[in-house]
Design an enzyme around this catalytic site. Structure first.
Site, PDB file in Angstrom:
ATOM      1  CG  PHE A 141       6.832   1.293  14.628  1.00  0.00           C
ATOM      2  CD1 PHE A 141       5.660   0.571  14.645  1.00  0.00           C
ATOM      3  CD2 PHE A 141       6.749   2.676  14.492  1.00  0.00           C
ATOM      4  CE1 PHE A 141       4.418   1.198  14.517  1.00  0.00           C
ATOM      5  CE2 PHE A 141       5.524   3.318  14.363  1.00  0.00           C
ATOM      6  CZ  PHE A 141       4.362   2.569  14.384  1.00  0.00           C
TER       7      PHE A 141
ATOM      8  CD1 TRP B 235      -2.744  -1.683   0.899  1.00  0.00           C
ATOM      9  CD2 TRP B 235      -3.436   0.443   0.901  1.00  0.00           C
ATOM     10  NE1 TRP B 235      -4.094  -1.692   0.703  1.00  0.00           N
ATOM     11  CE2 TRP B 235      -4.557  -0.403   0.700  1.00  0.00           C
ATOM     12  CE3 TRP B 235      -3.629   1.825   0.946  1.00  0.00           C
ATOM     13  CZ2 TRP B 235      -5.849   0.094   0.545  1.00  0.00           C
ATOM     14  CZ3 TRP B 235      -4.914   2.314   0.786  1.00  0.00           C
ATOM     15  CH2 TRP B 235      -6.009   1.453   0.589  1.00  0.00           C
TER      16      TRP B 235
ATOM     17  CG  HIS C 258      -9.468   1.219   7.267  1.00  0.00           C
ATOM     18  ND1 HIS C 258     -10.684   0.793   6.819  1.00  0.00           N
ATOM     19  CD2 HIS C 258      -8.621   0.174   7.130  1.00  0.00           C
ATOM     20  CE1 HIS C 258     -10.574  -0.449   6.401  1.00  0.00           C
ATOM     21  NE2 HIS C 258      -9.345  -0.852   6.591  1.00  0.00           N
TER      22      HIS C 258
HETATM   23  C1  DLZ Z   1      -7.409  -0.813   3.766  1.00  0.00           C
HETATM   24  C2  DLZ Z   1      -6.245   0.083   3.924  1.00  0.00           C
HETATM   25  C3  DLZ Z   1      -6.411   1.482   3.985  1.00  0.00           C
HETATM   26  C4  DLZ Z   1      -7.740   2.119   3.922  1.00  0.00           C
HETATM   27  N1  DLZ Z   1      -5.363   2.289   4.086  1.00  0.00           N
HETATM   28  C5  DLZ Z   1      -4.110   1.774   4.145  1.00  0.00           C
HETATM   29  C6  DLZ Z   1      -2.978   2.619   4.266  1.00  0.00           C
HETATM   30  O1  DLZ Z   1      -3.049   3.855   4.272  1.00  0.00           O
HETATM   31  N2  DLZ Z   1      -1.753   2.029   4.349  1.00  0.00           N
HETATM   32  C7  DLZ Z   1      -1.576   0.657   4.334  1.00  0.00           C
HETATM   33  O2  DLZ Z   1      -0.438   0.188   4.439  1.00  0.00           O
HETATM   34  N3  DLZ Z   1      -2.658  -0.159   4.214  1.00  0.00           N
HETATM   35  C8  DLZ Z   1      -3.892   0.353   4.110  1.00  0.00           C
HETATM   36  N4  DLZ Z   1      -4.969  -0.462   3.978  1.00  0.00           N
HETATM   37  C9  DLZ Z   1      -4.740  -1.931   3.827  1.00  0.00           C
HETATM   38  C10 DLZ Z   1      -4.578  -2.684   5.166  1.00  0.00           C
HETATM   39  O3  DLZ Z   1      -3.281  -2.459   5.725  1.00  0.00           O
HETATM   40  C11 DLZ Z   1      -4.729  -4.211   4.931  1.00  0.00           C
HETATM   41  O4  DLZ Z   1      -3.848  -4.621   3.927  1.00  0.00           O
HETATM   42  C12 DLZ Z   1      -6.161  -4.597   4.529  1.00  0.00           C
HETATM   43  O5  DLZ Z   1      -7.092  -4.091   5.458  1.00  0.00           O
HETATM   44  C13 DLZ Z   1      -6.299  -6.133   4.434  1.00  0.00           C
HETATM   45  O6  DLZ Z   1      -6.027  -6.726   5.728  1.00  0.00           O
END
Ligand code: DLZ
Length: 166
Positions: A122, A31, A97
């Protein structure tokens, strides 16, 4: 000695242990890949600059920051790394979230570290917006990946030093 850091990439190179015998895992979230890949590069290059052999750096990806704890656990369970640098970037959105992910990652990484008796670093950016993240992955506030690598080197050296006492 660290007091207040003005830049995440600042450190005193003379205080950093040589990592030629260290094995380091890096677990990186997909992400916000533009940000996390820059953090990964900062961490990787810093490890190599301080003697860690590229053959002793193991990089794996997980889908999002929420998966960093499980990914770090897998890394410590199935490989022989001395430490894991967990890299992710969570950007505040319109829902809660952000809070759930940040809380889960900070608690999760602490638990994995304690359960394995190995450092899990971390290296998570938790920002209000994309610009704050860009500023901290090689922008005006430096690169948090560099900080993560320096912390990993120091913690592995600390464990090696203390474990020789028993
Ligand atoms: C779902 C989600 C959202 C909304 N935002 C982020 C983010 O800003 N950074 C990140 O690393 N991951 C995000 N995720 C995904 C969650 O970390 C996770 O991969 C999903 O909820 C599936 O478990």
């Amino acid at each position: 000695m660290i007091t207040k850091k003005v830049n995440l990439s600042d450190y005193n190179a003379e205080e950093i242990p040589n990592g030629e015998d260290f094995k380091i895992g890096i677990v990186c979230a997909e992400w916000n890949a533009e940000i996390t890949n820059a953090l990964l590069e900062g961490a990787y290059d810093t490890l190599v600059a301080h003697g860690v052999k590229e053959s002793n750096i193991k990089v794996e990806h997980v889908p999002g920051s929420y998966e960093l704890s499980t990914g770090s656990d897998f890394m410590l369970t199935y490989t022989n790394v001395d430490a894991v640098i967990a890299i992710g970037c969570v950007i505040q959105g319109d829902t809660r979230h952000f809070d759930f992910i940040c809380e889960a990652v900070s608690q999760g990484l602490t638990n994995v570290s304690i359960n394995h008796h190995k450092p899990v670093i971390f290296t998570l950016l938790t920002t209000n917006d994309m610009q704050q993240a860009l500023d901290r992955c090689g922008g005006k506030h430096g690169n948090k990946g560099v900080e993560g690598a320096v912390t990993a080197l120091k913690m592995v050296a600390l464990k090696k030093k203390l474990s020789k006492l028993i």
